[in-house]
Write an enzyme that holds these catalytic residues in place. Structure first.
Site, short mmCIF file in Angstrom:
data_model
loop_
_atom_site.label_atom_id
_atom_site.label_comp_id
_atom_site.label_asym_id
_atom_site.label_seq_id
_atom_site.Cartn_x
_atom_site.Cartn_y
_atom_site.Cartn_z
N CYS A 24 46.16 -3.03 41.38
CA CYS A 24 45.51 -2.01 42.00
C CYS A 24 45.58 -0.70 41.24
O CYS A 24 46.32 -0.70 40.35
CB CYS A 24 46.01 -1.92 43.38
N CYS A 27 48.90 0.75 40.75
CA CYS A 27 49.64 -0.05 39.52
C CYS A 27 49.21 0.79 38.09
O CYS A 27 50.17 1.01 37.29
CB CYS A 27 49.31 -1.67 39.21
N ASP A 441 21.47 19.93 14.11
CA ASP A 441 21.30 20.48 12.78
C ASP A 441 20.16 19.83 12.04
O ASP A 441 19.40 19.05 12.54
CB ASP A 441 22.42 19.65 11.91
N ASP A 636 25.09 15.65 10.98
CA ASP A 636 25.44 14.22 10.33
C ASP A 636 26.21 14.57 8.92
O ASP A 636 26.59 13.71 8.10
CB ASP A 636 24.05 13.65 9.74
N ASP A 640 29.22 19.87 9.19
CA ASP A 640 28.94 19.62 10.80
C ASP A 640 29.96 19.25 11.39
O ASP A 640 30.15 19.76 12.85
CB ASP A 640 27.80 18.54 11.17
#
Length: 752
Positions: A24, A27, A441, A636, A640
């Protein structure tokens, strides 16, 4: 795709543990608190659905210390490593499901005849028939010990650690029913003779049927939960089981686990590539659609990289293994998906805090309910008190509450993986639904990131490209590579007296002619005339974000080649969809404004940051955030990375650098902006599903406890049967899991 082969922070380690005994959300809170309280633990996240814990800790902290912390609060733990552990965990879940079902069957087969006795009365009454009912009580106890032992063991462990859990509620509810029934056998007078027909009833059937129903509910829950992990199973299924390795000049088949870096592996047509490496010998085409989504096979020659899990479609080749086991791209993808599914969004942490005090609150409500019936209820008060308290304990188990968030998150992350979207953190999936601004970008994100020839201008286009490619065939400059690539299969003559003129271009002799290739400054330096028409053409090309390269032969301008970083085929459509969602799209680039505006005009972007130095990109993101925007950054490159980290959600284009991928929250394997749109759609669908689950769980528990306590009795004369409470509790978890599984059918609009 490139995946980081090292950890981003050498001072920390990521550890995953399998947790045994959690049932549960209470827990979850206990395990998280135990792990988070250890010195050196930076973050601990526990997932109720797959029973795992993900820990970020100092390198100095041992796994044994983490396991000991889990054991200190009454649970067992073991280390999870690699795909083999995932497969073992799934096998253990299957065995657990079978065990739960067998316990359900035993409890149901013994409990059902006792339950039916309420209607058909084939058993004698309790008074005067002690041997019969004592035997039934002992048989019931034996069945409870078998079918419900996991509840009682869990409750005892919780008691020893001064806590309470779902097991506590079930154990007290069913145990009290059994003890009351046994007491009634020995001392039937505890129920007044005046109401003996109503109150002298043994609740052995209730104990067994409740245990049976809860076991059945958990069986169905585990089965439905298994469907949520289909994404992981599919990823694991992509891996080959064996590799054909060249050893001692012989080719032998060995299990993939025995492959080591440096092994030479033979791959035949139609076979899966076992591990990552580089082609040593041979020529073939490889289906990399599992990574890129592109259906066309990619040609592979000596020196080219190959990725484990992709399929060799034609030809046979030898390659050298470079990354094996948990270091392969596929293993990293699986690990990323696993970690994301084990992470926890903000809404999940709030629910865990509520669930942490839920069970003690229910125990108090059950006691208050019993006291109210004993003091103010009608006769037989003790029977009514027992029924009401037992119903409260059983119906209020917070299983559904604990499952509501993680089960939807697992399915959502898996669904994203199907579309080539790898989500590193659950928080990112949550935040993606709230974005207001997308910063893109330019190079490699909106555009392909690879220069290509777009125009050849002149009377003899083939001669122009032939001379230019002959001149550039030995150069490593990106523009030179674009020109050579454009020449295709044209036979290129040799070039003599080649010279690179910095900032201007190149010169040389081809076919006995003096050739110049470069910008207007190069032409001016060698007194090559560029007339007004050519100047206008150059201006027009520059306005379209193209770089004009002029070609002169023997001092006469004979043509020009336009080179540009082409816009990706789906960028414009993806950006339009972002804008339709009400998002402001911003382009961020280090290029000059003229080039930036030309590219932006082609894709429909009006807000531009141009001439931005790499170090200033994250500052632009911070500027937007300061204005109140919730910002996603898509990039990429290495430059960046700071902006990706600064953004509320960072999207890394999968073909980008390792640093960019490691800095981002979400990786787009297929290098398409369409992935951003799909990620946002999946995020919104997942958050909507989580809220549905939470609403259902809270409403269910609120109404269920009220009805179980006996609210309807004064109004309608109705009491909730504890067995119905057990059924309702079991089905609430199944309902939550089933609702989460609806996400598996989700398809973003317009996608197949």
């Amino acid at each position: 795709m490139s995946v980081d082969q090292t950890k981003p922070d050498l001072e920390t380690q990521s550890i995953r543990l399998a947790i045994d005994g959690m049932r549960c959300a209470g827990c979850v809170s206990k395990v998280e608190a135990a792990l988070g309280g250890l010195p050196g633990v930076r973050q601990a996240s526990v997932n109720l659905v797959d029973r795992t814990a993900s820990v970020q800790a100092d390198q100095s902290l041992s796994t044994d210390a983490l396991i000991a912390a889990v054991q200190s609060v009454g649970f067992d733990a073991s280390t999870l490593r690699g795909m083999e552990n995932i497969a073992e965990q799934q096998a253990a879940e299957t065995a657990h499901m079978k065990s739960l079902f067998s316990r359900f069957l035993v409890a149901a087969l013994v409990g059902l005849p006792l339950f039916l006795n309420m209607f058909f009365h084939y058993l004698p009454g309790i008074t005067g028939h002690m041997p019969v009912w004592l035997s039934i009580g002992l048989i019931t106890l034996a069945v409870m010990a078998y079918a419900g032992r996991h509840f009682y063991i869990g409750a005892w462990r919780a008691f020893l650690h001064h806590s309470a859990s779902m097991d506590t509620l079930i154990a007290i509810g069913t145990g009290t029913a059994w003890l009351y029934s046994m007491a009634l056998i020995f001392w039937p007078q505890i129920v007044p003779d005046a109401v003996a027909s109503m109150g002298r009833h043994a609740y052995f059937d209730a104990s067994l049927i409740i245990i049976a129903l809860i076991n059945l509910g958990q069986t169905l829950e585990v089965r439905a939960r298994g469907k949520t992990s289909q994404a992981i199973r599919r990823l694991i299924g992509l891996q080959a089981s064996h590799a054909r390795v060249v050893r001692d000049e012989r080719e032998v088949d060995i299990p993939i686990a025995e492959v080591i870096p440096g092994d030479v592996i033979r791959v035949r047509p139609g076979e899966k590539i076992p591990v990552d490496g580089a082609v040593l010998e041979g020529d073939s085409s490889v289906d990399e659609s599992m990574l890129t989504g592109e259906p066309m096979p990619v040609r592979k020659q000596s020196g080219d990289a190959v990725v484990g899990g992709t399929i060799n479609t034609s030809g046979s080749f030898l390659y050298t293994a470079s990354h094996v086991g948990s270091d392969t791209v596929l293993a990293h993808i699986i690990e990323m998906v696993n970690n994301a599914q084990a992470s926890k969004p903000k809404i999940g942490r709030i629910v865990d805090k509520v669930a942490g005090v839920f069970v003690p609150t229910v125990l108090i409500i059950a006691v208050v309910t019993a006291l109210a019936w004993l003091n103010f209820g009608p006769e037989p008060r003790i029977s009514f008190a027992l029924i009401a308290a037992m119903s409260v304990l059983i119906i209020a188990c917070p299983c559904a509450l604990g499952l509501a968030t993680p089960i939807s998150l697992i399915v959502g992350v898996g669904k994203a993986a199907e579309f080539g979207i790898l989500i590193r953190k659950g928080e990112a999936l949550e935040r993606a639904s709230k974005l207001t601004t997308i910063v893109l970008d330019k190079t490699g994100t909106v555009t392909a990131g690879k220069p290509a020839v777009t125009d050849i201008i002149g009377d003899d286009q083939q001669a122009i490209i032939r001379l230019a490619a002959a001149l550039e065939q030995g150069s490593e400059h990106p523009l030179a590579a674009a020109i050579v690539a454009k020449s295709g299969d044209i036979s290129l003559p040799p070039c003599d007296q080649f010279e690179a003129i910095s900032g201007h271009g190149v010169s040389g002799r081809v076919d006995g002619h003096a050739i110049l290739l470069g910008n207007t400054a190069l032409m001016a330096k060698y007194n090559v005339t560029v007339d007004a028409a050519n100047s206008a053409q150059i201006t027009a090309l520059s306005a379209e974000a193209k770089t004009p390269v002029l070609l002169a032969r023997d001092g006469i301008l004979i043509g020009m080649i336009a080179i540009a970083d082409p816009i990706k085929s789906d960028s414009k459509a993806a950006i339009a969809q972002m804008q339709e969602l009400g998002l402001e799209v911003v382009m961020l680039t280090g290029d000059n404004r003229q080039t930036a505006e030309a590219v932006a005009a082609q894709v429909g972007i009006t807000h531009i940051f141009a001439d931005v130095m790499p170090a200033d990109k994250d500052g632009k993101v911070a500027e937007l955030q300061a204005a109140g925007a919730i910002v996603a950054m898509v990039g990429d490159g290495i430059n960046d990375a700071p902006a990706l980290s600064r953004a509320d959600v960072g999207f890394a284009i999968g073909a980008g650098t390792d640093v960019a991928i490691e800095s981002a929250d979400i990786t787009l394997i297929r290098s398409s902006l369409d992935g951003v749109v799909i990620a946002i759609a999946i995020s919104k669908a997942t958050l909507r599903n989580i809220k549905q689950n939470l609403f259902g769980a809270f409403i269910y528990n609120s109404l269920g406890i009220t009805v179980a306590a006996g609210l309807l009795y004064p109004l309608m004369g109705l009491m909730l049967n504890p067995m119905l409470a057990g059924l309702a509790m079991a089905m609430s978890s199944v309902t939550v899991v089933s609702n989460a599984n609806r996400l598996r059918l989700f398809r973003p609009e317009g996608r197949p």
